[in-house]
Write a protein that holds these residues in place. Sequence first.
Motif, PDB file in Angstrom:
ATOM      1  N   PRO A 257      11.614   4.622  -8.172  1.00 59.75           N
ATOM      2  CA  PRO A 257      10.736   5.711  -8.532  1.00 59.75           C
ATOM      3  C   PRO A 257       9.405   5.356  -8.937  1.00 59.75           C
ATOM      4  CG  PRO A 257      13.104   6.314  -9.388  1.00 59.75           C
ATOM      5  CD  PRO A 257      12.981   4.819  -9.046  1.00 59.75           C
ATOM      6  N   ASN A 258       9.307   4.021  -9.562  1.00 63.63           N
ATOM      7  CA  ASN A 258       8.055   3.545 -10.152  1.00 63.63           C
ATOM      8  C   ASN A 258       7.168   2.753  -8.930  1.00 63.63           C
ATOM      9  OD1 ASN A 258       8.652   4.359 -12.882  1.00 63.63           O
ATOM     10  ND2 ASN A 258       9.966   2.535 -12.929  1.00 63.63           N
ATOM     11  N   GLY A 259       7.665   2.656  -7.839  1.00 64.23           N
ATOM     12  CA  GLY A 259       6.885   1.981  -6.725  1.00 64.23           C
ATOM     13  C   GLY A 259       7.653   0.933  -6.156  1.00 64.23           C
TER      14      GLY A 259
ATOM     15  N   GLY B 150       0.923  -1.334  -0.238  1.00 62.61           N
ATOM     16  CA  GLY B 150      -0.066  -0.040  -0.029  1.00 62.61           C
ATOM     17  C   GLY B 150       0.795   1.317  -0.138  1.00 62.61           C
ATOM     18  N   GLU B 151       0.273   2.403  -0.314  1.00 64.07           N
ATOM     19  CA  GLU B 151       1.111   3.614  -0.299  1.00 64.07           C
ATOM     20  C   GLU B 151       0.043   4.680   0.053  1.00 64.07           C
ATOM     21  OE1 GLU B 151       2.579   6.258  -3.893  1.00 64.07           O
ATOM     22  OE2 GLU B 151       3.790   4.072  -3.822  1.00 64.07           O
ATOM     23  N   SER B 152       0.407   5.581   0.739  1.00 64.67           N
ATOM     24  CA  SER B 152      -0.413   6.821   1.268  1.00 64.67           C
ATOM     25  C   SER B 152       0.604   7.968   1.214  1.00 64.67           C
ATOM     26  CB  SER B 152      -1.182   6.656   2.717  1.00 64.67           C
ATOM     27  OG  SER B 152       0.188   6.400   3.652  1.00 64.67           O
ATOM     28  N   GLU B 153      -0.004   9.234   1.257  1.00 66.89           N
ATOM     29  CA  GLU B 153       0.528  10.374   1.085  1.00 66.89           C
ATOM     30  C   GLU B 153       0.743  10.916   2.431  1.00 66.89           C
ATOM     31  OE1 GLU B 153      -1.726  12.868  -1.293  1.00 66.89           O
ATOM     32  OE2 GLU B 153      -1.232  12.263  -3.183  1.00 66.89           O
TER      33      GLU B 153
ATOM     34  N   LEU C 113      16.581  -0.652  -2.821  1.00 65.46           N
ATOM     35  CA  LEU C 113      16.238   0.616  -3.226  1.00 65.46           C
ATOM     36  C   LEU C 113      17.133   0.875  -4.433  1.00 65.46           C
ATOM     37  CD1 LEU C 113      16.381   2.823   0.114  1.00 65.46           C
ATOM     38  CD2 LEU C 113      14.600   1.611  -0.784  1.00 65.46           C
ATOM     39  N   LYS C 114      16.447   1.501  -5.297  1.00 59.60           N
ATOM     40  CA  LYS C 114      17.081   2.214  -6.650  1.00 59.60           C
ATOM     41  C   LYS C 114      16.707   3.516  -6.983  1.00 59.60           C
ATOM     42  CE  LYS C 114      19.279   0.731 -10.586  1.00 59.60           C
ATOM     43  NZ  LYS C 114      20.725   0.231 -10.437  1.00 59.60           N
TER      44      LYS C 114
ATOM     45  N   LEU D 139      14.137   9.066  -2.561  1.00 62.74           N
ATOM     46  CA  LEU D 139      12.830   8.357  -3.372  1.00 62.74           C
ATOM     47  C   LEU D 139      11.610   9.265  -2.711  1.00 62.74           C
ATOM     48  CD1 LEU D 139      13.757   4.609  -3.453  1.00 62.74           C
ATOM     49  CD2 LEU D 139      13.347   6.161  -5.310  1.00 62.74           C
ATOM     50  N   ASP D 140      11.742  10.110  -1.855  1.00 64.26           N
ATOM     51  CA  ASP D 140      10.636  10.819  -1.127  1.00 64.26           C
ATOM     52  C   ASP D 140       9.887   9.756  -0.458  1.00 64.26           C
ATOM     53  OD1 ASP D 140       9.303  13.092  -0.648  1.00 64.26           O
ATOM     54  OD2 ASP D 140       8.208  13.640  -2.523  1.00 64.26           O
TER      55      ASP D 140
END
Length: 520
Positions: free
Chosen positions: A121-123, A15-18, A202-203, A99-100
């Motif tokens: 950077p794509n996820g 999952g991803e959240s801001e 991590l890339k 990668l923020d």
Amino acid sequence: MSKIITVDLSEGQIGESEYTFGPGRDYGRGLAMRLLKEHVPDSCGRLDAENAVIYTPGLFTGNMAPSATRGLIMSKGEGKKGLCVSSITGDFPQKLASLDIASIVVTGKYEKRNAVIFVDPNGAELMCMPELEDHTTAEMVDMLRKQFGEDCAIIGTGQAADRMMPLASIFVTYPEGQPRFYCPRSGVGDIPGSKGLRAVVLKAQTYFGSPCVNKEAFRDTGKRLAKIIMDNEICGGALPGLGSITLIHLLKSRQAVPEVEKRSREGAETAEKQGGCRTNYCCAPMCVIGCLNRHSAGTGEVFSAPEESEVRAALTQCFGFEEAAFAKELNRHGFSIGLNTTEFVYTVSMYWKATGETATREKVLSMMEEVEKGSVLGRLIGGGTAGVAELFKDRPDVAALVTKPSVVQEEQFKVHLDKLYPELQDMDDMELLYRQVFVLENLGFCIFSSFALLNNREVLELLAQMASDKFGARVTAQELLSYAGDCIEQETAYQRERLAGSVQKNIPEFIKVLYRYFSE
């Protein structure tokens, strides 16, 4: 807008959240603590699937801030160590921030083992790499970098973590070069090991991609801060000149550190190569201290980590073995299986005092081999001093040797600090020391920079200015200190509410050096 990535290993879901950083918002240890409370139920134990492993960079990490190269790992523990916190350096924290990503939260258990989380950077992507099973940490680094690129950053676990040994550490890569990785003493490898989590990879294209509203002003203030660090007698002289053996001198007294001529960064960091590979003089880009290998420039000797000096000190204290070469050999063996080698030495010493065994270098190495094999004796030693004490419950003399956190020594020292601001006049000096340490940890500064950055009002004002430039909104030094105090209280309250009996502040083990440095 930054993001928080959540990975459920049991369900195979990502999952991803801001998340928005700014004044009044959590960052650093404070953010990790909030996420731990959100994702981990009170009832779960250290090695339960419901526990979380949380990776969080410092607020300034990934920006052009001198020696702000750190991040942390946080998990729920048990007993008086009800909260596990491990400070990490290397290339992982900076690339995570670049990668923020505000944090990665991993829960659940991957039954097939050897789970690898890959983020670019794509996820994020979850994959299984069974080919990593039964390899040394060095071999795994080579295999992962062959697949994902030499510039990828990795944090992972070795064989000690597979067996969920309490002395299991994690490994973290350095930037491309030699040495390639290290294992922090504060690593909590048994927790990701219990989850079947082999590595997070991590890339990222840069080390300095973390968003900053006023980048030029931030960088200019950082240059002023860098000068303060490099002008300091320890950060600019002893650490780059002698390496982390400086810390062993400081444990004796502040006066025990030899005077060292300041080494120029340019002169020490030449294009020297070892075996066709660049030497890593610093553990991460933007370090202005260089205690890893700057002192060894031109000698051809490459040190694996600052922890090597702690192994050497432990061998001297426990067995009278003072040879640096033996400490290096033992430490590298420990690193190969992802083990806390310093605590291994103390545990072996404790076990032999209980059994009456006489120590030799060959026997110490054979004990490491027992841990590597996972024999009954090896698992006992891999359980640390607490495990040995459990075996010898009838021996008070043995129980007295159990390793205790450095924070329990605080009553032995009279720390004296300047109060810096009128509102701090009534604050206890030790509490003020802890708050300043937490300010540095929250922002991502290397703990070795403490000698230059603590007890200095000008530094606090510079840090506040950099935070203001990072957010694009005003932040005061008093607010940084106040938030650090809130973080300490939040962590202490978390443990107090969930554990019976007394709890201890989770302060970095490095505090034992600062007690002496700032004592009257």
